[in-house]
Motif scaffolding. Structure first.
Motif, mmCIF file in Angstrom:
data_model
loop_
_atom_site.group_PDB
_atom_site.id
_atom_site.type_symbol
_atom_site.label_atom_id
_atom_site.label_comp_id
_atom_site.label_asym_id
_atom_site.label_seq_id
_atom_site.Cartn_x
_atom_site.Cartn_y
_atom_site.Cartn_z
ATOM 1 N N PRO A 260 39.990 47.018 41.175
ATOM 2 C CA PRO A 260 38.574 47.334 41.018
ATOM 3 C C PRO A 260 37.686 46.123 41.254
ATOM 4 N N LEU A 261 36.372 46.378 41.294
ATOM 5 C CA LEU A 261 35.411 45.356 41.665
ATOM 6 C C LEU A 261 35.478 44.086 40.809
ATOM 7 N N PRO A 262 35.593 44.173 39.482
ATOM 8 C CA PRO A 262 35.682 42.933 38.693
ATOM 9 C C PRO A 262 36.837 42.039 39.133
ATOM 10 N N HIS A 263 37.958 42.635 39.502
ATOM 11 C CA HIS A 263 39.099 41.843 39.965
ATOM 12 C C HIS A 263 38.786 41.151 41.288
ATOM 13 N N GLN A 264 38.044 41.839 42.160
ATOM 14 C CA GLN A 264 37.682 41.218 43.431
ATOM 15 C C GLN A 264 36.691 40.076 43.218
ATOM 16 N N ILE A 265 35.771 40.267 42.277
ATOM 17 C CA ILE A 265 34.828 39.201 41.935
ATOM 18 C C ILE A 265 35.589 37.993 41.396
ATOM 19 N N TYR A 266 36.553 38.264 40.541
ATOM 20 C CA TYR A 266 37.389 37.191 39.997
ATOM 21 C C TYR A 266 38.076 36.414 41.116
ATOM 22 N N SER A 267 38.645 37.144 42.071
ATOM 23 C CA SER A 267 39.352 36.485 43.183
ATOM 24 C C SER A 267 38.402 35.625 44.013
ATOM 25 N N LEU A 268 37.194 36.144 44.267
ATOM 26 C CA LEU A 268 36.222 35.381 45.051
ATOM 27 C C LEU A 268 35.784 34.114 44.329
ATOM 28 N N LEU A 269 35.466 34.247 43.038
ATOM 29 C CA LEU A 269 35.043 33.073 42.264
ATOM 30 C C LEU A 269 36.174 32.049 42.165
ATOM 31 N N LYS A 270 37.375 32.545 41.958
ATOM 32 C CA LYS A 270 38.521 31.634 41.839
ATOM 33 C C LYS A 270 38.762 30.875 43.130
ATOM 34 N N SER A 271 38.672 31.575 44.261
ATOM 35 C CA SER A 271 38.904 30.917 45.549
ATOM 36 C C SER A 271 37.826 29.880 45.857
ATOM 37 N N LYS A 272 36.621 30.114 45.348
ATOM 38 C CA LYS A 272 35.512 29.185 45.583
ATOM 39 C C LYS A 272 35.385 28.134 44.477
ATOM 40 N N LYS A 273 36.252 28.267 43.438
ATOM 41 C CA LYS A 273 36.228 27.374 42.280
ATOM 42 C C LYS A 273 34.855 27.367 41.625
ATOM 43 N N GLN A 274 34.312 28.572 41.440
ATOM 44 C CA GLN A 274 33.009 28.725 40.812
ATOM 45 C C GLN A 274 33.135 29.545 39.531
#
Length: 416
Positions: A260-274
């Motif tokens: 779901p969307l929260p997991h995708q947001i998590y992945s994006l933030l993690k990859s950007k170290k934000q």
């Protein structure tokens, strides 16, 4: 292969407990290639159970029942099965031995006569052993229909299905496959989405079925097909998904229902170290819950402040009282200040804020019920957006949570 699911118990019919067994069983049967044509709940009474057995006999390939297998007088499933199949109850030595060991060695208490009744099974039945409980599963066949009776305790039922029933099914039924592909879309309502894909939908082959699964802020599209050749089915669905992506690729957020969307947001933030923080009012912490359910989220999620009352927005977040007085607590300015203050306090890259009137009354603001402002603070600035979600209260809150996630996702994708 047709199947039906039956839950037995008055506690379900009066709303005392929620039937979660049917959902689990349906998913397992779907994975095994069955088409579940009906799910029903009936009373733990001889007449109701007999009527169900008569109705399904010869009409279904498989009927799975849960409940009514206890040793007490109000559990009548085994006796009714014996009456229907003109059978008698006999003692199963393996089950009796297991019940004895379980009670005497694990629970440290003697085996009563009532406990021993758990080892009584119809003489014609095939037994599905229950290692985690006392009531075994029972399989009986009449005409072409297999009737399978399982205990209603969820963890016992699940254990028997996963460890006993699945292997049994694979040896008694030919291989058949149900294939599903779910596409998650966001930002486009169901009716508008249907208009955009009308030509594609009309051209779908008869072997592939499309279902719309709408919820506030998100519409799932599920493509389904069945057959004996799994690879052919998967290839046909994949081709349709590729064509669909060319039409609505701008609003597809995932091809994986389990992500779901929260997991995708998590992945994006993690990859950007934000990192991100939250300041919630009308959503009351539900936005934070979306994130805290994710393992490892502490790498990107710093924290949340729920300032539900107007005065706490001032005392805890530092929102200007003058702004609240001049603009209203439900306003773009307050949403932006909430987001900015949360970003500063938690020292994050992003912050989301919610303020609104979820209803049923207006509260401290004159804004119409259903009015919600979402504020987003980013590394380059802060902005807010206004939404009208109508009623009822539950819809407003859920829509606000989904819209906040959608805005953040869009922001991250744009800056990726």
């Amino acid at each position: 292969m047709k199947a039906s699911i039956v839950t037995i118990g008055d506690e379900i019919l009066i709303g005392q407990i929620v039937d979660t067994n049917s959902a689990f069983i349906a998913k397992q049967l779907d994975q095994l290639g069955f088409k579940v044509v009906e799910t029903i709940s009936i009373a733990d009474e001889q007449e109701a159970i007999t009527h169900m057995l008569s109705r399904y006999n010869g009409q279904m390939d498989l009927v799975i029942m849960t409940g009514g297998l206890g040793p007490t007088k109000d559990d009548v499933t085994k006796k009714t099965l014996c009456n229907f199949f003109n059978d008698t109850l006999i003692e199963n030595e393996q089950v009796l031995k297991h019940v004895t060991v379980l009670l005497e060695e694990f629970y440290r208490r003697p085996v009563s006569e009532i406990n021993k009744q758990q080892a009584l099974v119809p003489s014609q039945a095939e037994v599905l052993f229950n290692k985690v409980g006392t009531a075994p599963g029972i399989i009986l066949k009449n005409n072409k229909t297999f009737f399978i009776s399982l205990p209603g305790v969820p963890f016992e039922m699940k254990h028997i299905i996963e460890n006993e029933l699945k292997p049994w099914v694979l040896t008694h039924f030919d291989a058949f496959y149900n294939v599903h592909q779910t596409i998650l879309t966001q930002g486009v309502g169901e009716s508008l989405l249907a208009e955009r894909i009308a030509d594609w939908e009309n051209a779908l082959p008869n072997t592939i079925k499309l279902a719309y699964l709408p919820s506030p802020g998100v519409v799932k599209l599920r493509l389904s097909s069945s057959g004996k050749d799994k690879q052919t089915i998967e290839r046909a669905i994949s081709n349709q998904v590729s064509m669909l992506a060319l039409i609505i690729g701008d609003c597809i957020i995932s091809y994986d229902e389990q992500l779901p969307l929260p997991h995708q947001i998590y992945s994006l933030l993690k990859s950007k170290k934000q990192t991100i923080a939250l300041a919630e009012s009308c959503t009351g912490g539900k936005l934070a819950t979306c994130f805290t359910e994710i393992p490892g989220i502490s790498q990107v999620f710093r924290g949340s402040i729920v300032t539900y009352a107007t005065d706490t927005k001032v005392s805890m977040l530092g929102v200007s009282q003058d702004t609240i007085s001049q603009e209203s607590v439900v306003s773009a300015q307050v949403a932006m200040q909430m987001a900015t203050q949360a970003k500063n306090k938690f020292q994050t890259d992003y912050a989301i804020a919610s303020t609104g009137n979820a209803g049923p009354t207006k509260g401290d603001s004159d804004a119409e019920v259903g009015t919600v402002y979402i504020g987003i603070a980013t590394p380059t600035g802060t902005y807010s957006k206004k939404y009208m979600f109508g009623e009822p209260r539950e819809k407003v809150v859920k829509s606000a949570v989904n819209k906040a996630l959608e805005l953040l996702y869009a922001e991250l994708i744009e800056k990726y």
